[in-house]
Design an enzyme around this catalytic site. Structure first.
Site, PDB file in Angstrom:
ATOM      1  N   ASP A   1     -63.678  54.727  75.141  1.00 48.50           N
ATOM      2  CA  ASP A   1     -63.171  56.061  74.805  1.00 48.50           C
ATOM      3  C   ASP A   1     -62.277  56.020  73.571  1.00 48.50           C
ATOM      4  OD1 ASP A   1     -64.268  57.717  77.045  1.00 48.50           O
ATOM      5  OD2 ASP A   1     -63.133  56.271  78.236  1.00 48.50           O
TER       6      ASP A   1
ATOM      7  N   ASP B   1     -61.604  62.034  71.486  1.00 45.69           N
ATOM      8  CA  ASP B   1     -62.855  62.101  72.235  1.00 45.69           C
ATOM      9  C   ASP B   1     -62.505  62.692  73.603  1.00 45.69           C
ATOM     10  OD1 ASP B   1     -65.469  61.712  73.192  1.00 45.69           O
ATOM     11  OD2 ASP B   1     -64.970  59.709  73.935  1.00 45.69           O
TER      12      ASP B   1
ATOM     13  N   GLU C   1     -64.181  65.569  68.763  1.00 38.78           N
ATOM     14  CA  GLU C   1     -65.623  65.570  68.994  1.00 38.78           C
ATOM     15  C   GLU C   1     -66.006  66.818  69.776  1.00 38.78           C
ATOM     16  OE1 GLU C   1     -68.865  62.897  71.358  1.00 38.78           O
ATOM     17  OE2 GLU C   1     -67.502  61.831  70.012  1.00 38.78           O
TER      18      GLU C   1
END
Length: 173
Positions: free
Chosen positions: A138, A7, A66
């Protein structure tokens, strides 16, 4: 298969590593790479070094990242894009294949609702990987990216690809 989920963030980049064997998804590790508040080159170096260390430590077979969404603040969007570029460069340099997923795809795969909140994603990651607690946000997002890829990689499209077939416009090609 060992999957590294990422991420990307301009100040904090989450990572999560899972092992997949058949229908089993097992937690390996997760954490955050913090780039601090230095200059852009310093933050890029921190991301490159951090991703290289994660890859060297856990030896993933594939990375799932992502995709960046467009923010209303152009400066924030640019910084996030630069961080994502650094992450992709580190993964390419490591020789890893890379899959990309939107936040909507990740949430849909993990929670079943593409508009789920961060807390729902964290709770589902905890349940799916049988963790004792909810990971840091996260890291949970990165684990969710890895889980989304594990579902995609084990699906019908992956099985057809192993046979040398693809689906185009709903037909076998």
């Amino acid at each position: 298969m060992r999957i590294l989920g990422i991420d990307p963030g301009s100040r904090v980049t989450g990572f999560g590593v899972i092992d997949v064997a058949g229908q089993s998804r097992n937690y390996v590790a997760s954490g955050c790479i913090k780039t601090g508040g230095g200059s852009l080159p310093e933050r890029v170096r921190a991301l490159l070094d951090g991703i290289a260390e994660v890859v060297a430590t856990y030896h993933p077979e594939i990375a799932a990242v992502e995709q960046v969404f467009v923010n209303v603040n152009p400066a924030s969007t640019l910084m996030l894009g630069q961080a994502r570029g650094a992450v992709l460069a580190a993964l390419v340099h490591a020789g890893l294949p890379i899959a990309e997923y939107t936040a909507l795809q990740v949430k849909q795969a993990v929670v079943g609702n593409g508009h789920a909140g961060k807390d729902q994603v964290g709770q589902m990651v905890q349940r799916l990987l049988r963790l004792s607690g909810v990971p840091q946000a996260d890291a949970a997002d990165a684990l969710a990216v890895a889980l989304a890829h594990s579902q995609h990689a084990g699906g019908a499209a992956a099985q057809l690809a192993k046979l040398g077939l693809t689906v185009k416009r709903g037909r076998l090609a």
